[in-house]
Structure formats: C-alpha cells, structure tokens
Design a protein around this motif. Structure first.
Motif, short mmCIF file in Angstrom:
data_model
loop_
_atom_site.label_atom_id
_atom_site.label_comp_id
_atom_site.label_asym_id
_atom_site.label_seq_id
_atom_site.Cartn_x
_atom_site.Cartn_y
_atom_site.Cartn_z
N SER A 179 -17.38 -6.06 -9.27
CA SER A 179 -16.02 -6.16 -8.42
C SER A 179 -15.04 -6.58 -9.26
N LEU A 180 -13.80 -6.15 -9.34
CA LEU A 180 -12.82 -6.49 -9.77
C LEU A 180 -11.82 -7.13 -9.08
N ALA A 181 -12.27 -7.26 -7.71
CA ALA A 181 -11.29 -7.69 -6.56
C ALA A 181 -10.75 -9.08 -6.81
N ARG A 182 -11.43 -9.84 -7.54
CA ARG A 182 -10.86 -11.10 -7.76
C ARG A 182 -10.07 -11.39 -8.98
N MET A 183 -9.79 -10.06 -9.73
CA MET A 183 -8.67 -10.30 -10.82
C MET A 183 -7.42 -10.02 -10.20
N THR A 184 -6.82 -11.00 -9.58
CA THR A 184 -5.54 -10.65 -8.91
C THR A 184 -4.20 -11.06 -9.39
N ALA A 185 -4.34 -11.48 -10.83
CA ALA A 185 -2.97 -11.94 -11.36
C ALA A 185 -2.06 -10.83 -11.73
N ILE A 186 -0.86 -11.15 -11.36
CA ILE A 186 0.19 -10.30 -11.89
C ILE A 186 0.79 -11.16 -13.39
N ARG A 187 0.32 -10.40 -14.30
CA ARG A 187 0.54 -11.45 -15.59
C ARG A 187 2.05 -11.58 -15.98
N GLU A 188 2.41 -10.43 -15.78
CA GLU A 188 3.79 -10.38 -16.21
C GLU A 188 4.68 -9.40 -15.30
N LEU A 189 6.00 -9.75 -15.02
CA LEU A 189 6.83 -8.81 -14.28
C LEU A 189 8.16 -8.86 -15.10
N SER A 190 8.53 -7.80 -15.64
CA SER A 190 9.70 -7.80 -16.43
C SER A 190 10.68 -6.83 -15.78
N PRO A 191 11.83 -7.50 -15.12
CA PRO A 191 12.89 -6.80 -14.42
C PRO A 191 13.72 -6.01 -15.23
N ALA A 192 14.11 -6.42 -16.83
CA ALA A 192 14.79 -6.12 -17.72
C ALA A 192 14.01 -4.70 -18.18
N ASP A 193 12.87 -4.86 -18.31
CA ASP A 193 12.15 -3.42 -18.91
C ASP A 193 11.47 -2.76 -17.70
N GLU A 194 11.44 -3.13 -16.62
CA GLU A 194 11.01 -2.32 -15.31
C GLU A 194 9.44 -2.18 -15.65
N ILE A 195 8.83 -3.12 -16.13
CA ILE A 195 7.18 -2.97 -16.25
C ILE A 195 6.60 -4.13 -15.62
N ALA A 196 5.46 -4.05 -15.32
CA ALA A 196 4.56 -5.20 -15.11
C ALA A 196 3.27 -4.96 -15.46
N VAL A 197 2.69 -6.28 -15.85
CA VAL A 197 1.24 -6.12 -16.44
C VAL A 197 0.34 -6.70 -15.34
N VAL A 198 -0.60 -6.10 -14.72
CA VAL A 198 -1.37 -6.67 -13.62
C VAL A 198 -2.71 -6.49 -13.89
N GLU A 199 -3.61 -7.27 -13.17
CA GLU A 199 -4.87 -7.22 -13.29
C GLU A 199 -5.38 -6.06 -12.29
N ALA A 218 -3.34 -3.49 -16.36
CA ALA A 218 -2.67 -2.29 -16.53
C ALA A 218 -1.11 -2.66 -16.75
N THR A 219 -0.69 -1.97 -17.74
CA THR A 219 0.89 -2.10 -17.80
C THR A 219 1.59 -0.94 -16.82
N VAL A 220 2.13 -1.13 -15.98
CA VAL A 220 2.74 -0.05 -15.12
C VAL A 220 4.11 -0.19 -15.00
N ARG A 221 4.78 1.21 -14.76
CA ARG A 221 6.22 1.19 -14.75
C ARG A 221 6.53 0.81 -13.35
N LEU A 222 7.64 0.02 -13.29
CA LEU A 222 8.33 -0.09 -11.92
C LEU A 222 9.68 0.68 -11.99
N ARG A 223 10.06 1.16 -10.60
CA ARG A 223 11.28 1.72 -10.39
C ARG A 223 12.33 1.10 -9.64
N ARG A 224 13.76 1.20 -9.91
CA ARG A 224 14.82 0.70 -9.13
C ARG A 224 14.33 1.14 -7.73
#
Lengths: 453, 453
Positions: B87-107, B206-212
């Motif tokens: 189970s990966l359900a306890r890996m819940t960190a949002i390691r990074e959220l960059s508004p400038a690059d519009e990306i997040a790195v999440v568990e 995962a490094t994911v793309r965010l959008r406006r």
C-alpha cells in the motif's frame, strides 16, 4: 544474385535507387554529419513496400534507416555504411479526414503543413508546427516527437497521436492505439513509438487528432528589450499571468543581427532581444494587450501590437527566417535544450557566458513559453566537424541545462549528436531498460542502429 | 525464520499487517471480484520501504500487488494467493509545488482532490478528476491513466504526467521524464508506466503538470431529452460547434431513476436522458447559452442554465451520485467503453438493445464529450459473479464498441476484468510485444501478475 537485386525483384512498385551520388543526397539530414556509404534507397509507395523491405532486411541482415523529409537536426536519418535508406516521402495519402470525430488517418510522407491545410477546409487544424513544417513530414514529426511554435498552447506531436500502423523489423504489421479521444487498453505502444527515431519500427500510417481552428484571426505583439534577462522575465510574467499565448518566441541579438544582415529589418543598436507573441483566443486582442503591458512593465523599449493577419505573418515570418539567416553566416550546430520556465533567463545568461568563455558565436532563438532554447553554434563554412571550442561550449550548455532541472533536447531528439550526453540525463538504469525495449522490438538491431538510445 | 519475518525485520518504519481479516480488506477494489489469500500488507511510508519490499520480494520470489486508494473498477489491485500487498496510501507528501513552473512533485498516496486543492491556493489546478477523486490517489490515477469529468477539456492523467520516480521489481530506483514542458530524451518511459497498472514498477513520486485555474466561476446547463438519440446528437453538435465544454456528462433514464429513488429529484415521466454541461472559459455564460440553444435545436424538452457556483455544484453532485445510487440497487459491473464521438448515439442504442435482448438492467452514464460510456450492469446484491446473461450482454457491448471503432476501456483499465477481450482489440502482435516489455522490466513476473496485459 546480389541481395540488393533480390530486393529490387521483390518490390513490385517501389523504386530502388543505387547511384552513389543520388544515395548520398538521401543519406543526410540538416546537420553537418557526414554519412557512410549506404547500399541503396527504397522509395516506398505503400505499406506493402515497407513490409517487403523489412522482410528482405531481416533475411539478409541489412540495417535500414527510415527517412521522411530529411529535415532532422540531430542526425537520426544520417545513413551508415551498408545500410538501406527507406524513404517514406512518397506515401502521401490522407486516408481519411473525419470532421465529426476530429481525426485524420495519414501516411507518413504527408507534409505537415499540407495536413494542416486539409484540416482547415473543415474548420479544423493540425496543431503541431515544427519550424520546418512546410518541408517536414508527419512521419518524421512522429519519429522525433516534434514540437513547434504552437505547442506552447496545443502540445507536442505526441499529444496529437492517437494510433499508429507500424511495420516491425521482421515485416509484421502492428496497429497501436485507437480512434477515440481516450483509451487505456494495454501498455501505451503509440507513445513508445513516438519519439523513438525509427529504432523500433517503421510508421506507415497514423491516426492523429485535429482541433477546432480558432474562429477569429490571431492578434500579435512584438517587443524589443535592451536586456535578455528582462525579456526572460517578461516571458515568465506572461505565462504566470495565465495569458495563454498560442506562440511566444524569443530572438537574441545575434539572431536579429543575422536576419538584419540578410533582410535589413532596421535593427536598433540597443536591442538585445525581441519577443514575438500571439494569441488565437476569442478575446485575442485583449490577451495580446495584456501581454504588451507585461512587456512594458518588464522594461521593453518598444512594443507593437497588431490584429492584422498580414502583419502577423510578417512577424512570424521573421522568426522562421532565423535558421536560414544563420546558415548564411557559417556552418551550424543547432542545439535544443529545454529548462523549467522559471529558469529561462538564467539559462540564457549561461549560454552567453559559455559563448564568451570559449570565444564561440552562439545565436539563440527560443520557444520561450515552453522554456525550450535553440542556441545555434556558428562556425566556419566548409568545416566538417565543429571545432573543439564549439563542443566545449556545447558541453557546458548541456550540463547547465541539466543543472537547472532541464533536458538535453526539447524537440529535436537525440539522433547521433547527443548520444554522448544521454546517460548524464537518463542515468544507467534507464539506458539498460531502453536497450531492453529495443531488443524486444528489433532483436537483430537492424532499425536505425546507433541512434536515439 | 519465515520470509515474512525477514521483511518485517528489514523494514524500519513501515507497518506490516498480517491479520487475515485486515489483509482481506486491503485485497479488494470496487469490483465484485473475490481476492485470494495474500501473505501480508506493507504500509509503506517512504521510497526506501518500497525498495526494501521489492528487494525482499525478488529474493523470496513473492508476488507484489501495489495499491493506492482501492477505488479501481477493473480488479487491478485485487490481490491473489501468497502475494504481498504494497500500500502506497501513507506516502502522502507533496514534496514540491512550484507556481512559477506550474508543476508539483507528489508522492503516490496523495488524494487527487487534495493536490487540486493545494494547487488552487496558488491560482492553479490539477486537472484530472476521476469521479472517485475525493478518495482515489495520484498513484492509482497514474497506474490506470485515469480520466474524469474535466478531461474533455484538459486531457487524461498521462497528459499531466511529466516525470516519475519508480522502484523496479528488483529494487533499483529509476527516474523517468523531466520537469520541463517538453523533452524527447530516449524512449518515453513515463508514458509507458502511466496506465501499466502496477505491472512494470512501483511509482514512488510523480512530477505532474498543473494548469492555471479558470479566473471566473463556471457556467452550467442541464437539459432533459425524451430520446437518448437526441441527447447523443446534441453532444455531437455541441462538440462540432467548438463550444469546448469543461465537462459534459450524459445520464440515461435508468441512472436518473436510481438517483430519483434515492434522493427524489422530481424526474419527469418522459425524460429519457439528461445532459449536464459546463464551461469554465472567460466567456462561460455565452458558451453555455450556445450549448443550451444547440440542445433545444436537438429536441431537448427542458433546459436550465445557471452561473451560480452553488447550483453548478448541485448539478455536478447529481452526476457524482450516479454510481452510489446504482450500488443501492444491486451488485454492479461497471463498464467503460469509448467510441469515436460521432458514434455516441449509435453506441447508446446498441447498449439498450443488448439490455433488452438479454433481459439485463443496464444504467449508463457517459463522459459524453469524449465518447466514453459507463454502462453499469446491475444484478442481484450478494451474487459473487455476474450471472451469465450479464456477461453475454457485456460481451456484445464490448464487440459493438470495437465494431464502431472504439475501445474496451476509456479510463478504468484492463485489470482482471477485461483480459479475456484484450486481444480482440490489440491483436496478437501487440500482445507479444507487451509481454516482451513486461519481461524487460520484471523478468521474474513478480509485479501484479496476471493484470493489464
């Protein structure tokens, strides 16, 4: 009978060219790389020609180098000794264009701009538009996962590829993907072929997504900056404000000078960079005026806005002249690093520093909204290999891009040119897995050997 | 020492659960499928826990079934005999959220809606929103390439995945992809992992793309139709007119009845279908009014338009109730065919015909703008396996979808449920290649065996 005669006999329609001078003209792309001595060129006209060629290649263990328009910038279609060049340029049918489903099924030799034109007759567009789109082919675009000017809004070639018909190394035919907007049946083989530079199979047809063409004409701005860093900051601010440009291109002074020397654009002495942006949204004029204001706030010395399609074409045309203008000045090594958007200004600064440190001429254009920079290293005409100082500067630029969280290649591919830096970015585990995948699709290693991975 | 004790000793932080009843609750997803008897559940809290578990699994040849929120609808996380559930359900960190690059790195254990909420604090959004997004995880979304309501405008999970950190079957760590908007270095391993249902590796970040996020509140419409085909025609006309809805959902009468019986929505006797659409564009009110007109032109008996966020939530809430309402009425086989948009009305007709022919209850909701239909086959509560007539009707529905140029699964995945139809769609060559890829990544066949391919 020589093996090549067996191929000529087996192919019913396709022409096979064996004149060494003619072969040589098919063995190059737009890099400076010197090809080897291929055996022949097959001008395929159908999927069956490709099947026949690949069966023959497997039987005789002959390497095959697939080829589209020959506009590559990384050497992926530069052919080596003893290979057969498989040109798909004569497979030019648009097999289907469905306005209702917003898809087209096209053969690999279709010129990118021709597909776009065909789509526009139905109020649609084919979004990916690499700078070479008037001479590049869909097959080549798929092989390199080509980007382009519009991809800041509409995504890269992969984002438009729904399904493929592929001839494998042993001549078997594979259909991947789908005709639907969504689908998750099995591993994404379509995505795997896109960007694989002809090393996994030969694409003989593609189902691509079309999009609604904008109803209103686009609005365009051009802004001059006396500092590259200001221009970079303007790009970041425009993207962060959610302006959604449909293209945003940055030209540095060296690029502008090369264009000015060729076409006399009246370049001001203090101009260090020009930013050209466009919006194709319903409120394009308002969007562009917002971008204009942001440019002014970030120190632009001059900004012009226009909603005239003719003026827009002239401005975009300026951008499309950039590569030709540099080629007039010398031999070119065209690079393609991509960095996170916030690192754009920093990366531009590092490119300038590398140029100065190594005494090398570098002129940069960038798909700025994507953080994708094309530093073009210019060296003496007639030089076969870039001189050592060019490689030294390029090496620094690559490492700087990686250090800033970027990549070696945003849209041109790895080809032959970037293989020596590949593992710096991907690491040894990815390299091993990619070689494993290659062996699954092409166990004899016949498809475009030595490229991409 | 039993192998499982060696695992408990090796894991410093992660809890290992071995109570059979507790294990059973982790061995299921939202299908009716009965699990086997797994050995244990590992509740991983870090990448290192995953590495330790996979090294141990390789050493002891134990199958591993990765698991997120357990909301799957195809059986991909239903665990078999002798396996370990990871189970990966306890890996819940949002390691990074960059508004400038519009990306997040999440568990992988981050709840999908939580990432969206975190992004909205910066004026951004995480676009993919499967119906289960308040309880599903990013890891599960990536494993199945989840779709959702908004993907008609913003694309599926793959379109938001830029890069991954993956633990391979043997415990090695692989980083794929990038932090940049574009990149073509080597084969697209990121795209290969997305949708691979835990069979190629365990995603640990995962490094994911965010959008406006849209600046203005959305506008919404709901339209009643006395004929399903009219509703289907309205959908086609709305998409063809380029209205760009940010969601467009179709509910058939059986679905509306199930909701009405539960929550009394005042369903009219003649209503055969309801269409709910939304626009989040700058001119959302005008866009929705255009869609309203198209509905009326296509025979809608009633259309309501609203720009109130509260009314929008109520309407979308109605749609989100659909699955729960059906579960009250019986056990459910939730299907997921996707057809080219122009075939939507035809596919709906064929589903109705199959229901009638086999005397089976089918209630359908559709992400109509994508051509993605969820016919839910309802059978008696407490029945372990769907009765033969349900499978017979489902078999027809699958084959009809393929005949119309569609796919077996638009967004739920193959899992266990759809494996027997897989080769009908993909063909034997694709099957062989996919098994070859699986062997490159997981030569011992330990990762989620028997799923997806």
């Amino acid at each position: 009978m020589r093996p090549i005669d067996a191929l000529v006999n087996a192919l019913s329609d396709a022409r096979v060219l064996t004149d060494p001078d003619v072969i040589d003209s098919y063995a190059r792309d737009r890099t400076f790389l010197e090809p080897g001595k291929p055996l022949a060129v097959v001008l395929a006209t159908s999927r069956d020609d490709v099947v026949t060629t690949m069966r023959w290649a497997t039987e005789h263990r002959v390497p095959v180098v697939p080829r589209g328009g020959g506009t590559g910038l990384a050497g992926a279609s530069v052919a080596g000794d003893g290979s057969v060049i498989l040109s798909l340029a004569r497979m030019t049918a648009i097999r289907e264009l469905s306005p209702a489903d917003e898809i087209a099924v096209v053969e690999p030799g279709v010129i990118t701009a021709d597909l776009d034109k065909a789509a526009r007759e139905h109020g649609l567009m084919y979004a990916p538009d690499p700078s070479s789109y008037e001479i590049s082919t869909i097959g080549g675009n798929l092989a390199t996962n080509a980007g382009g000017l519009r991809c800041v809004k509409y995504g890269v070639t992969r984002d438009s590829a729904l399904g493929l018909e592929v001839v494998l190394a042993d001549g078997r035919v594979l259909n991947t993907g789908r005709r639907t907007m969504k689908g998750v049946t099995g591993y994404d083989l379509t995505g795997l072929f896109v960007g694989s530079e002809g090393t996994l199979g030969v694409i003989t047809a593609a189902t691509v997504r079309l999009r609604r063409a904008p109803a209103a004409p686009p609005a365009t701005f051009a802004a001059d900056f006396s500092s590259l860093r200001d221009a970079g900051a303007a790009v970041s601010a425009i993207m962060a404000a959610g302006c959604q440009p449909s293209l945003m291109e940055l030209l540095d002074r060296a690029t502008l000078q090369a264009i000015d020397e060729w076409r006399n654009i009246g370049l001001e002495p203090g101009t260090q960079a020009m930013l050209i942006g466009q919006s194709d949204a319903a409120d394009s004029q308002a969007a562009v005026e917002r971008m204009e204001r942001i440019c002014t706030e970030n120190g632009a010395s001059f900004v012009a806005v226009s909603s005239s399609p003719q003026e827009a074409d002239e401005l975009i045309g300026l951008r499309r002249l950039a590569y030709g203008a540099k080629e007039r000045q010398g031999a070119c090594l065209v690079e393609d690093v991509c960095v996170p958007r916030s690192a754009l200004a920093e990366m531009i600064g590092r490119i300038e520093a590398a140029a100065e440190r190594h005494g090398v001429r570098i002129a940069t254009v960038a798909h700025a909204g994507d953080g994708n920079l094309h530093p073009v290293f210019i060296f003496e005409h007639g030089t076969v290999e870039p001189p050592p100082e060019v490689w030294a500067a390029a090496d620094e630029v690559f490492k700087d891009a990686l250090e800033l969280g970027g990549t070696l290649t945003g849209e041109h591919g790895v080809g032959l040119l970037k293989r020596r830096w590949l593992e710096l970015e991907s690491g040894p585990v990815a390299g091993e897995l990619q070689r494993g995948i290659k062996a699954v699709f092409d166990p004899l290693g016949l498809l475009n050997p030595g490229k991409a991975i």
